[in-house]
Design an enzyme around this catalytic site. Structure first.
Site, PDB file in Angstrom:
ATOM      1  CB  CYS A  79      -6.509   8.635   6.125  1.00 43.00           C
ATOM      2  SG  CYS A  79      -6.027   7.887   4.259  1.00 43.00           S
ATOM      3  CG  HIS A 198      -2.257   5.729   7.034  1.00 40.59           C
ATOM      4  ND1 HIS A 198      -3.697   5.196   7.586  1.00 40.59           N
ATOM      5  CD2 HIS A 198      -2.474   5.662   5.123  1.00 40.59           C
ATOM      6  CE1 HIS A 198      -4.688   5.219   6.687  1.00 40.59           C
ATOM      7  NE2 HIS A 198      -4.080   5.451   5.207  1.00 40.59           N
ATOM      8  CD  GLU A 200      -2.297   4.466  10.490  1.00 45.39           C
ATOM      9  OE1 GLU A 200      -1.672   5.130  10.505  1.00 45.39           O
ATOM     10  OE2 GLU A 200      -3.151   3.627   9.785  1.00 45.39           O
ATOM     11  CG  ASP A 252       7.803 -15.809  -3.603  1.00 44.72           C
ATOM     12  OD1 ASP A 252       7.012 -14.671  -3.624  1.00 44.72           O
ATOM     13  OD2 ASP A 252       8.290 -15.755  -4.881  1.00 44.72           O
ATOM     14  CG  ASP A 439       1.960 -14.604 -11.611  1.00 42.07           C
ATOM     15  OD1 ASP A 439       2.747 -13.496 -10.871  1.00 42.07           O
ATOM     16  OD2 ASP A 439       1.290 -15.178 -10.870  1.00 42.07           O
TER      17      ASP A 439
END
Ligand code: 1PR
Length: 596
Positions: A79, A198, A200, A252, A439
């Site tokens: 990157c 990336h 990884e 969550d 939300d």
């Protein structure tokens, strides 16, 4: 000895984890002398070109780095580690790069796509003429171009090195197309190998690439010539780019009634078991008697989703409003454990804000985010604080005489303080590392009722023929997990956070959460059209078809969201990630599939 160059801005933990997982040892570069000692050097990084080069120069690494590269010893850049090899970047005009590769890194145009590019895209191996074929790429761990194996890798960047055949013919290893732009997704010449994506964070395909480089023997002849069979051909954009639709699994997380950290799942954000028929009229008393739903252990479930092909995993601390010393945050150790086993991007949300430890120590949002990035997060997700920041943005715009301008994307720089969590984290880690979780809740208008002109652009009507026909509503933002309404609508919020520097929107819906009724497509379209940054549709997924629906343009030729997130159907095993991807594939969407 393998050395890793950490210039101090990115999440390098995941790379360290992948190297350890592959069975290799490494040391961190601590001084310019270490660069002389290194036999192999890896320069990873997210972040921005200017601060990266500045830090390299300040630490006295620039010259030893160039000497190292010229020595013929193996170098791998990731990157920013690729971009700094160029002469410069439009991201930081006037700042010189290392100048190893000709050309200036430029920015993606948002004309036909969201910027940053965030997600899994193909890296197409460019055929070369030396060694009689295209074995360079195979040697570096890419699948043989003649095989049908998938080669999707995880990209997250706003700047790219456009592929220019006259300049890069001897450097190009793979190209990738995003929108109509073809850019260098990996380069190699002699000992220098670098990827824009990336490895990884790219699951098995990425680990293979790292393994191939780590296993390669020492010094390589830098004079080795590579010539393209047809340089022009790879520069011509194909009709469609290879970016896949991302499937995000969301967990969550909160403590249950026994004090264990569990994955839970609500309906309209109520995460307690449904109430037994009860005689009590006291809603609070009834709520406290209902148990928090327990759907499993966070790291175990996340690992299951990684192995099942999730493109990203999001952890949300849904009781973040509770006070806790930063270093005692249970989400930190959870992330550390997850990042050691999971090699796709991890997002952490909940409590990313200015906080004060119980002993009075102030922790600015950036410091909270630092701790999560160090623990292995790739992105942080900001909820309530983003709403407050946008409210303040509007207030400052009014003070600065811009009150009549309703589109925050057009607010001038004077309206920014540079001090909000979004701004400070975005500056330090790049916009791509800052997600804003919204939300919203529908607010229905009575028949004939006029919407507040402030929120007028946010009003939508029920689709003809649906059970919502004839109804009108707007989307109001809430804070503290839906516990408190605010006078901000979703368009204002989405545009406001883009102006402040957020790189992505995670768009929930309190009305649809846990309903299995499908995504709220009107909400998704409203927000997607309002911003340039990627949007993740969330809440309500009940079948694989719901993903097909949310990714399908509402009108021919229109765009759609890049990613969709679900929780309940995956937790309850009502539908697997692979079934979702199969349905998408059957409908003609690109997806990433691999055996991890
Ligand atoms: O405000 O920055 O501390 O962040 C708090 C974070 O916690 C926010 O991202 C907020 O969305 C989240 N949150 C708070 N309370 C709840 C709750 O459920 N009681 N989670 C909550 C809500 C919804 C998604 C859910 C999707 C998909 N998040 O996480 O996963 O709706 O569900 P489905 O596929 O089952 O329909 P801050």
């Amino acid at each position: 000895m393998l050395y890793l160059l950490d210039y101090g801005a990115g999440n390098v933990r995941s790379l360290a984890n992948s190297i350890t997982k592959l069975g290799f040892e490494f040391q961190w570069v601590q001084s310019p002398e270490d660069l002389k000692k290194a036999d192999k050097l890896l320069f990873p990084g997210v972040g921005a070109f200017g601060p990266a080069m500045q830090s390299i120069r300040d630490k006295g690494y620039a010259e030893p780095l160039k000497e190292y590269i010229a020595s013929g010893k193996p170098y791998m850049g990731i990157c920013i580690g690729l971009q700094t090899l160029f002469e410069g970047s439009d991201e930081a005009p006037g700042v010189q790069g290392l100048g190893v590769v000709p050309g200036i890194v430029g920015s993606f145009s948002p004309k036909d796509k969201s910027v940053p590019q965030m997600g899994w895209n193909e890296a197409k191996v460019v055929k070369t003429r030396n060694d009689g074929g295209d074995q360079d790429a195979v040697k570096y761990g890419f699948p043989d171009p003649s095989s049908k194996e998938s080669s999707h890798y995880y990209f997250v960047h706003s700047y790219r090195a456009a592929y220019q055949p006259d300049k890069h013919a001897d450097w190009v290893l793979t190209t990738t197309q995003y929108g109509d732009e073809v850019f260098l997704s990996s380069i190699q010449k002699g000992n220098v190998f670098a990827t824009q994506f990336h490895p990884e964070k790219s699951g098995r395909a990425g680990l293979e690439l790292l393994r191939a480089w780590l296993e390669q023997p020492g010094t390589i002849d830098p004079s080795k010539e590579r010539l393209l069979q047809d340089p022009q051909q790879v520069a011509t954009p194909a009709p469609r780019d290879g970016l896949t639709k991302r499937i995000v699994a969301c967990l969550d997380v909160r403590s249950n009634d026994d004090g264990d950290l569990v994955v839970t799942k609500g309906e309209s954000y109520d995460v307690r078991e449904k109430a037994e028929p009860t005689t009590t009229t006291d809603a609070e008393a009834s709520s406290s008697k209902r148990k928090v739903r327990n759907l499993g252990k966070p790291v175990d479930l996340a690992l299951r989703y990684y192995l099942e092909g999730a493109d990203e995993i999001t952890f949300l601390n849904i009781t973040s409003f509770r006070s806790c010393a930063l270093q005692d945050q249970p989400m930190l150790s959870l992330l550390e454990a997850a990042a050691a086993k999971i090699f796709v991007p991890l997002t952490i949300g909940g409590g990313i804000k200015d906080t004060v430890d119980p002993d009075g120590t102030a922790r600015p949002a950036k410091e909270v985010a630092d701790a999560y990035f160090r623990a292995g997060a790739d992105k942080v997700s900001i909820g309530s604080e983003a709403v407050f920041a946008v409210e303040e943005l509007f207030a400052r715009a009014a003070e600065n005489g811009q009150g009549s301008e309703s589109n925050p994307l057009k607010f001038d720089k004077k309206c920014l303080t540079g001090k909000t969590g979004i701004e400070t984290i975005s500056k330090g880690y790049g916009a791509q590392a800052v997600v804003v979780s919204i939300d919203p809740r529908r607010v229905y208008l009575a028949e004939g009722e006029k919407a507040d002109p402030k929120h007028g652009p946010c009003v939508v009507s029920g689709a003809p023929g649906s059970d919502e026909e004839g109804k009108r509503w707007w989307y109001r933002c809430t804070v503290k997990g839906g516990r408190e309404d605010r006078d901000v609508d979703v368009i204002q919020l989405a545009r406001g956070v883009q102006r402040l520097g957020a790189g992505e929107v995670l768009l929930n819906s309190i009305d649809r959460d846990g309903s299995n009724k499908g995504f709220d497509r009107q909400l998704v379209e409203l927000v997607r059209r309002s911003v340039d940054i990627p949007v993740i549709a969330s809440s309500g997924a009940g079948t694989a078809q719901h993903f097909v629906d949310v990714f399908s343009p509402q009108k021919e030729g229109e765009g759609t969201v890049e990613a969709a997130l679900a929780a309940g159907i995956f937790h309850r095993k009502e539908c697997s990630i692979d079934e979702v991807k199969e349905a998408l594939l059957q409908t003609g969407f690109s997806v990433r599939r691999e055996d991890v």
